[in-house]
Enzyme design. Structure first.
Site, PDB file in Angstrom:
ATOM      1  CG  ASN A 268      41.377 -57.981 -23.991  1.00 45.47           C
ATOM      2  OD1 ASN A 268      42.049 -58.160 -25.020  1.00 45.47           O
ATOM      3  ND2 ASN A 268      40.141 -58.449 -23.845  1.00 45.47           N
ATOM      4  CD1 TRP A 269      46.178 -53.087 -25.030  1.00 50.34           C
ATOM      5  CD2 TRP A 269      47.576 -53.239 -26.783  1.00 50.34           C
ATOM      6  NE1 TRP A 269      47.356 -52.459 -24.692  1.00 50.34           N
ATOM      7  CE2 TRP A 269      48.234 -52.535 -25.752  1.00 50.34           C
ATOM      8  CE3 TRP A 269      48.266 -53.459 -27.985  1.00 50.34           C
ATOM      9  CZ2 TRP A 269      49.535 -52.042 -25.884  1.00 50.34           C
ATOM     10  CZ3 TRP A 269      49.560 -52.983 -28.107  1.00 50.34           C
ATOM     11  CH2 TRP A 269      50.180 -52.279 -27.067  1.00 50.34           C
ATOM     12  CE  LYS A 270      37.728 -55.737 -25.092  1.00 51.39           C
ATOM     13  NZ  LYS A 270      36.314 -55.684 -24.873  1.00 51.39           N
TER      14      LYS A 270
ATOM     15  CG  HIS B 107      37.195 -61.745 -23.679  1.00 46.61           C
ATOM     16  ND1 HIS B 107      36.116 -61.189 -24.317  1.00 46.61           N
ATOM     17  CD2 HIS B 107      37.698 -60.791 -22.859  1.00 46.61           C
ATOM     18  CE1 HIS B 107      35.978 -59.933 -23.894  1.00 46.61           C
ATOM     19  NE2 HIS B 107      36.928 -59.676 -23.015  1.00 46.61           N
TER      20      HIS B 107
ATOM     21  CD  GLU C  82      36.327 -59.535 -18.701  1.00 46.23           C
ATOM     22  OE1 GLU C  82      36.921 -58.471 -18.482  1.00 46.23           O
ATOM     23  OE2 GLU C  82      36.212 -60.031 -19.837  1.00 46.23           O
TER      24      GLU C  82
ATOM     25  N   GLY D  72      32.570 -53.246 -22.298  1.00 50.76           N
ATOM     26  CA  GLY D  72      32.573 -52.278 -23.394  1.00 50.76           C
ATOM     27  C   GLY D  72      31.356 -51.367 -23.442  1.00 50.76           C
TER      28      GLY D  72
ATOM     29  CB  SER E 236      32.622 -50.337 -18.000  1.00 53.11           C
ATOM     30  OG  SER E 236      31.977 -50.707 -19.200  1.00 53.11           O
TER      31      SER E 236
ATOM     32  N   GLY F  68      39.690 -53.379 -20.723  1.00 50.85           N
ATOM     33  CA  GLY F  68      39.597 -53.370 -22.187  1.00 50.85           C
ATOM     34  C   GLY F  68      39.828 -51.974 -22.727  1.00 50.85           C
ATOM     35  N   GLY F  69      38.744 -51.254 -23.014  1.00 52.18           N
ATOM     36  CA  GLY F  69      38.806 -49.937 -23.650  1.00 52.18           C
ATOM     37  C   GLY F  69      39.825 -48.984 -23.025  1.00 52.18           C
TER      38      GLY F  69
END
Ligand code: PEP
Length: 207
Positions: A8-10, A80, A130, A136, A167, A188-189
């Site tokens: 998920n590049w957001k 999300h 999640e 994050g 994370s 994510g990150g």
């Protein structure tokens, strides 16, 4: 089943050039890559971060399931926690999106942090657990605690695939699959760092 690893590049990166570079480094990884909408048609990625519940019409700024399908997208993240928070998405709105996505023949990845967010009908869903405190923050949920939630989710939703997100990095990724019994990960990150993302996939799938 091979674990599903979803990137998920957001709202990243800021230029098409960077998006192309990042994509070129992870596209053969076997992961599901969900870039921002504006990069989808150029990258021909297989995942999207959101969708609207209507088929077409006067809905300024929205993207329909059929538009995604016609680009070759296969998976769509829905509900999300960042959308629940910043766009005030409710379970009712999310239910509309799930129905529209399933009707279009796409696979929805429904994000939840509580069992009460799971809809009555779960046919065709992939669920991503999640926990809010882990998204994050660098404070991943312990595999033991995550495993308890996975069991509760499967009890409520039946035998749907359940992913863990929050994370995840190359060091902790395998524990969620091998110890906690998840069928995949939502990243994510770490998905913005090609080496880290590829290491996550290697550690989960090939060790
Ligand atoms: C996410 O946004 O779905 C997520 C899991 O983010 P991160 O990996 O950065 O915690």
């Amino acid at each position: 089943m091979k674990p599903l690893i979803v990137a998920n590049w957001k709202m990243n990166p800021q230029t098409l050039k960077e998006a192309k570079l990042l994509f070129s480094r992870v596209k053969k990884s076997g992961g599901i890559i969900c870039p921002p909408f504006i990069y989808l048609s150029v990258l021909k990625a297989n995942g999207a971060q959101d969708v609207f519940w209507e088929k077409s019409g006067a809905f300024t700024g929205e993207i329909s399931p059929l538009m995604l399908k016609n680009l070759g997208v296969k998976y769509v993240i829905i509900g999300h926690s960042e959308r629940r928070k910043y766009q005030r998405e409710t379970n009712e709105m999310i239910a509309g999106k799930l129905e529209a996505v399933l009707k279009a023949g796409l696979k929805p990845i429904l994000c939840v942090d509580k069992v009460s967010q799971i809809p009555k009908s779960t046919k065709g869903l992939i669920i991503a657990y999640e926990p809010l405190f882990a998204i994050g923050t660098g404070k991943a949920c312990s595999p033991a605690r995550a495993s308890k939630m996975r069991i509760a989710i499967n009890k409520a939703a039946g035998r749907v695939p359940v992913l863990y997100g929050g994370s995840v990095n190359s060091q902790n990724a395998a524990t969620y699959i091998k110890e906690a019994g998840f069928q995949g990960l939502l990243v994510g990150g770490a998905s913005l760092k090609p080496k880290e993302f590829i290491d996550i996939i290697k550690n989960v799938c090939y060790r």
